[in-house]
Design an enzyme around this catalytic site. Structure first.
Site, PDB file in Angstrom:
ATOM      1  N   CYS A 173       0.513  -1.027  -0.060  1.00 28.73           N
ATOM      2  CA  CYS A 173      -0.018  -0.173   0.152  1.00 28.73           C
ATOM      3  C   CYS A 173       1.005   1.306   0.060  1.00 28.73           C
ATOM      4  O   CYS A 173       0.476   2.519  -0.141  1.00 28.73           O
ATOM      5  CB  CYS A 173      -0.950  -0.075   1.076  1.00 28.73           C
ATOM      6  SG  CYS A 173      -2.302  -1.186   1.036  1.00 28.73           S
TER       7      CYS A 173
ATOM      8  N   LYS B 115       0.643   3.406  -3.133  1.00 31.31           N
ATOM      9  CA  LYS B 115      -0.793   4.271  -3.484  1.00 31.31           C
ATOM     10  C   LYS B 115      -0.412   5.758  -3.884  1.00 31.31           C
ATOM     11  O   LYS B 115       0.602   6.129  -3.663  1.00 31.31           O
ATOM     12  CB  LYS B 115      -1.569   4.111  -2.285  1.00 31.31           C
ATOM     13  CG  LYS B 115      -2.330   3.266  -1.809  1.00 31.31           C
ATOM     14  CD  LYS B 115      -3.484   3.544  -0.767  1.00 31.31           C
ATOM     15  CE  LYS B 115      -4.211   2.728  -0.332  1.00 31.31           C
ATOM     16  NZ  LYS B 115      -5.408   2.941   0.692  1.00 31.31           N
TER      17      LYS B 115
ATOM     18  N   ASP C 171     -14.179   2.844   3.214  1.00 30.85           N
ATOM     19  CA  ASP C 171     -13.566   1.738   2.555  1.00 30.85           C
ATOM     20  C   ASP C 171     -14.182   0.980   1.541  1.00 30.85           C
ATOM     21  O   ASP C 171     -13.544   0.324   0.797  1.00 30.85           O
ATOM     22  CB  ASP C 171     -13.288   0.778   3.897  1.00 30.85           C
ATOM     23  CG  ASP C 171     -12.364   1.107   4.890  1.00 30.85           C
ATOM     24  OD1 ASP C 171     -11.352   1.555   4.621  1.00 30.85           O
ATOM     25  OD2 ASP C 171     -13.120   1.803   6.042  1.00 30.85           O
TER      26      ASP C 171
ATOM     27  N   GLY D  97     -11.825 -13.737 -12.750  1.00 32.28           N
ATOM     28  CA  GLY D  97     -11.060 -12.461 -12.507  1.00 32.28           C
ATOM     29  C   GLY D  97     -10.387 -11.868 -13.934  1.00 32.28           C
ATOM     30  O   GLY D  97     -11.269 -12.227 -14.913  1.00 32.28           O
ATOM     31  N   HIS D  98      -9.579 -11.008 -13.802  1.00 36.45           N
ATOM     32  CA  HIS D  98      -9.096 -10.318 -15.048  1.00 36.45           C
ATOM     33  C   HIS D  98      -7.602 -10.143 -14.729  1.00 36.45           C
ATOM     34  O   HIS D  98      -6.874  -9.967 -13.892  1.00 36.45           O
ATOM     35  CB  HIS D  98      -9.664  -8.942 -15.334  1.00 36.45           C
ATOM     36  CG  HIS D  98      -9.054  -8.369 -16.769  1.00 36.45           C
ATOM     37  ND1 HIS D  98      -9.790  -9.062 -17.726  1.00 36.45           N
ATOM     38  CD2 HIS D  98      -8.486  -7.425 -16.781  1.00 36.45           C
ATOM     39  CE1 HIS D  98      -9.247  -8.085 -18.725  1.00 36.45           C
ATOM     40  NE2 HIS D  98      -8.664  -7.079 -18.291  1.00 36.45           N
TER      41      HIS D  98
END
Length: 347
Positions: A31, A34, A64, A152-153
């Site tokens: 994270c 970000k 969130d 998913g992708h």
């Protein structure tokens, strides 16, 4: 985690044998990669204020997950989270990314019901077998949450990236929100902080920190259930914007202040040493720069403590307004004086 399934490469830096360290293929990690919070808020400013029928929680307060009312007794939650490698073990990275994505649903007081994978993979640089390890790690943690991962992708990308889009459900009368904090309540934190420092040290030196992996792969399910049982109405999870950043967002959305007792904030093993040795990420410094105009620190609070409180977490704990039995209280919410510029005080 003590109840984790057996894995091919838990905390194993050799899982990338022949290809180099996994974290070396990404400019950032977890994270901490970000987009800085101030830049992000400016970019999405034109998307706020959508008052569509049934939207309980939208983009306005940076909560969130989105929440949409589908029945008087049922809200559907939607969220997505993905990032570049935070550790060199492909399997552990998958576990961490899944726990982090599921956390957004738990932070809202919800239950995850289905997830799909989101993958970017430099297929000419890293073997597909390594991607399979990442996906297996994500699947194993999702199974612990009782959340099937279906589809998913994926794209060919210059950096490895992995995460999940998660759909959950919640009681609309019991949502825990960013904008529902009230003054005069304790503030509870359900995981120690400092994993950003340890992840940065790991990326730099290759040292492995089991305590950091343990906390990042632990689900926030029990903490969420405990918060709901305690009657909490406001919560968020502590991730890339750090403890100070996420607390500031909650206080700003709710119109309250907060006082944090820095000595009461729990640290993951090794974090203090990593801070002492200077393993502070650029994301952490940007977090503190963003919060500083709305922050007051006591005269005896050093800059290093503020950096620690701004440390960019990956798959951190829940920050709950209210006391949650079994978890440490780190401060309290306060009445925000009219026209106040300070939302958060550190003592």
């Amino acid at each position: 985690m003590s109840n984790s399934p057996a894995s091919p490469s838990v905390s194993d830096p050799d899982s990338t044998s022949g290809t180099g360290r996994l974290t070396s293929y990404a400019h950032g990690g977890g994270c901490a990669c970000k987009i800085p919070p101030g830049e992000l808020e400016d970019a999405v400013r034109g998307l706020t204020g959508q008052n569509a029928p049934g939207v309980l929680v939208g983009l306005d307060d940076g909560d969130d997950a989105a929440a949409v009312l589908v029945r008087p007794d049922l809200a559907v939650l939607s969220t997505a989270d993905f990032f570049t490698p935070v550790v060199d073990s492909a399997y552990d990275w998958g576990r961490i990314a899944a726990a982090n994505a599921l956390s957004d649903v738990y932070a809202m007081g919800g239950t995850p019901v289905v997830a799909i994978n989101l993958v970017g993979w430099p297929r000419e640089l890293l073997p597909m077998e390594l991607m399979s390890e990442v996906l297996q790690g994500g699947l194993d943690v999702a199974q612990l949450a009782g959340c099937p991962v279906i589809g998913g992708h994926s794209i060919d990308a210059p950096e490895p990236t992995y995460g999940m889009a998660v759909t959950g459900t919640a009681d609309p009368q019991r949502l825990m929100r960013n904008d529902a904090a009230r003054a005069g309540l304790p503030i509870t934190l359900t995981k120690p902080i400092g994993v950003g420092l340890l992840n940065n040290r790991h990326k730099t030196t290759g040292e492995i920190f089991p305590a950091a992996i343990e906390t990042m792969t632990s689900l926030n399910k029990s903490a969420s259930e405990a918060a709901l049982a305690a009657g909490a109405e406001a919560a968020t999870d502590v991730t890339g914007f750090g403890l100070l950043g996420h607390l500031y967002k909650m206080c700003r959305a709710s119109g309250v202040g907060a006082t944090i007792d820095a000595a009461a904030v729990p640290l993951v093993d090794g974090a203090a040493e990593a801070l002492r040795d200077g393993f502070v990420s650029g994301g952490t410094r940007r977090n503190l720069d963003w919060v500083r105009p709305s922050l007051t620190a006591g005269a005896d609070v050093p800059e290093e403590t503020l950096l620690l409180l701004a440390d960019a977490q990956t798959s951190g704990g829940l920050l709950v307004i209210g006391e949650v039995p079994g978890y440490p209280v780190i401060g309290e919410t306060t009445v925000l004086p009219e026209a106040a510029q300070t939302f958060v005080t550190v003592r």
